[in-house]
Enzyme design. Structure first.
Site, PDB file in Angstrom:
ATOM      1  CB  SER A  72       3.497  -4.582  14.008  1.00  0.00           C
ATOM      2  OG  SER A  72       2.743  -5.775  13.977  1.00  0.00           O
ATOM      3  CG  HIS A  85       6.158  -1.021  12.544  1.00  0.00           C
ATOM      4  ND1 HIS A  85       5.417  -0.123  13.272  1.00  0.00           N
ATOM      5  CD2 HIS A  85       5.284  -1.968  12.099  1.00  0.00           C
ATOM      6  CE1 HIS A  85       4.152  -0.519  13.297  1.00  0.00           C
ATOM      7  NE2 HIS A  85       4.037  -1.637  12.593  1.00  0.00           N
ATOM      8  CE  LYS A 109       2.539   0.833  10.210  1.00  0.00           C
ATOM      9  NZ  LYS A 109       1.176   1.096  10.669  1.00  0.00           N
TER      10      LYS A 109
HETATM   11  C1  LIG Z   1       3.751  -4.699   9.715  1.00  0.00           C
HETATM   12  C2  LIG Z   1       2.589  -3.893   9.233  1.00  0.00           C
HETATM   13  N1  LIG Z   1       2.254  -3.959   7.938  1.00  0.00           N
HETATM   14  C3  LIG Z   1       1.228  -3.260   7.435  1.00  0.00           C
HETATM   15  C4  LIG Z   1       0.469  -2.439   8.234  1.00  0.00           C
HETATM   16  C5  LIG Z   1      -0.679  -1.688   7.651  1.00  0.00           C
HETATM   17  O1  LIG Z   1      -0.299  -0.389   7.348  1.00  0.00           O
HETATM   18  P1  LIG Z   1      -1.371   0.761   7.198  1.00  0.00           P
HETATM   19  O2  LIG Z   1      -1.656   1.268   8.571  1.00  0.00           O
HETATM   20  O3  LIG Z   1      -0.749   1.775   6.307  1.00  0.00           O
HETATM   21  O4  LIG Z   1      -2.597   0.130   6.583  1.00  0.00           O
HETATM   22  C6  LIG Z   1       0.787  -2.313   9.588  1.00  0.00           C
HETATM   23  C7  LIG Z   1      -0.037  -1.420  10.420  1.00  0.00           C
HETATM   24  O5  LIG Z   1       0.004  -1.336  11.587  1.00  0.00           O
HETATM   25  C8  LIG Z   1       1.867  -3.062  10.096  1.00  0.00           C
HETATM   26  O6  LIG Z   1       2.186  -3.002  11.395  1.00  0.00           O
END
Ligand SMILES: Cc1ncc(COP(=O)(O)O)c(C=O)c1O
Length: 387
Positions: A172, A200, A231
């Protein structure tokens, strides 16, 4: 000293430390006139009128909220339809909806792991995976980023019968992609399960946008697949996809699934529409990829050392926190919203601008951002004798 005074001092000291370290977090009210190069709406679906319309129709049909958790009375037919569609899309037997990606990761790790489990996580995994590991009470090890040899040596030294390897799909904060082939083969050699959080990647990579795992790797190779809906799909929530036994297990034991109100059904309706668009309009991914290639080509030409990344996440590592804030502030003044990412989200000395691209960006938007970034580097060059 009265108790409340002790608390006040403790919290004030923590805030003062954070401010001192240039790590103070602020929320920006993003004006409509601001060009957003910080968000994760990679395909422009959060603003797509068809998705908003599906949400409005869903709200009229099912109401504003689910009214209860999935296991009480909040699981509606639209949730079921979305789970089926997500399972088909990712080539899995079943899928299970969670309210957020953060909750999905917490819920999976807490349900599957305990102190008799060994977890192996990429060093750059998302905070929700690290928090899930802490919650589970499992023995946790971090392997060097994208380093299958390091992972293999940790696995070889583990005598634990239940091993679980965990990695982001697209990282991320770095935008690079996990080496799924190596993760699969190392995990299989050591009899470990593999979990990929493709938050992502879904919508962006792979056939029909099914992500870096999706239809490429089956559920024997990657038994646990997490995807998020907030996303590239433009709505909110997340899902876990896998075989029926995994999903049954999560329904029984995953506390962040069980003890929370179900996703609003209108969001599920909007996500069904978004999923239809993701699969039916590959030109959005083509546009996104053209934007990524254009941005990289021009940025490198200007001497901006963006990290190696072929995904919408294009980090520009600036090093220290103050410099990163300075650049982000200048960009903001010129009408661009770009993420200023600092420790502890990234390692010390690696503060960065996290620039994200979307299919909705026009060539002209990207040109304007590049000009603003170039202006930042020139300003810095002018001031460097006094730094
Ligand atoms: C790799 C990753 N997993 C999980 C999440 C969490 O997702 P959510 O925004 O739906 O809570 C994010 C959020 O930025 C992320 O980048």
């Amino acid at each position: 000293m009265p108790v409340s005074e002790a608390w006040r001092e403790r919290l004030a000291a923590a805030r003062a430390d954070r401010q001192q370290a240039q790590r103070w977090r602020t929320r920006q009210l993003v004006a409509h006139s601001t060009l957003d190069f910080a968000g994760n709406d990679y395909l422009g679906l959060a603003q797509d009128p068809r998705v908003s319309e599906a949400q409005a129709v869903g709200a009229h049909r099912f109401g504003a909220g689910a009214g209860a958790s999935h296991l009480v009375s909040g699981h509606l037919e639209v949730h079921d339809a979305l789970e089926d569609a997500l399972a088909r899309w990712t080539g899995r037997e079943r899928a299970l909806l969670f309210s957020t990606g953060y909750m999905a990761n917490l819920g999976v790790l807490q349900a599957l792991a305990d102190r008799h489990t060994a977890l192996f996580q990429d060093r750059f995994n998302h905070a929700s995976l690290l928090d899930g590991a802490a919650l589970s009470g499992a023995r946790s090890r971090r392997f060097h980023h994208r380093d299958a040899i390091d992972l293999e040596s940790l696995l070889a030294r583990s005598e634990c019968a239940h091993k679980l390897v965990v990695s982001d799909g697209i990282f991320s904060m770095d935008g690079d992609v996990a080496d799924i082939a190596s993760l699969v083969s190392v995990s299989q050699r050591h009899n470990a399960w593999l979990m990929i959080d493709d938050a992502h990647g879904v919508g962006v990579l792979g056939k029909h946008g099914s992500g870096c795992v999706g239809s490429t790797w089956n559920s024997r190779e990657v038994p646990i697949l997490v995807g998020t809906l907030g996303k590239a799909l433009g709505t909110a929530g997340a899902f876990v996809a896998g075989d029926a036994e995994l999903i049954d297990h999560l329904i029984q034991f995953s506390r962040s699934y069980i003890y929370t109100t179900a996703q609003p059904p209108a969001i599920a309706a909007a996500t069904l529409k978004a999923l239809e668009i993701v699969q039916g309009e590959p030109e959005r991914r083509a546009q996104l990829n053209a934007n990524i290639a254009y941005f990289r080509h021009e940025a490198l030409g200007l001497g901006l050392s963006v990290s190696e990344s072929a995904t919408p996440i294009q980090p520009l590592i600036l090093g220290d926190e103050a410099r990163t804030l300075r650049w982000a502030g200048q960009l903001q003044k010129q009408g661009f919203h770009v993420g200023a990412i600092r420790p502890p989200t990234v390692p010390k000395g690696e503060a960065r601008l996290r620039i994200t691209l979307s299919a909705r960006h026009q060539r002209g938007d990207i040109d304007q951002l590049l000009a603003a970034l170039n202006h930042c580097q020139h300003q810095e060059a002018l001031c460097s004798p006094c730094v």
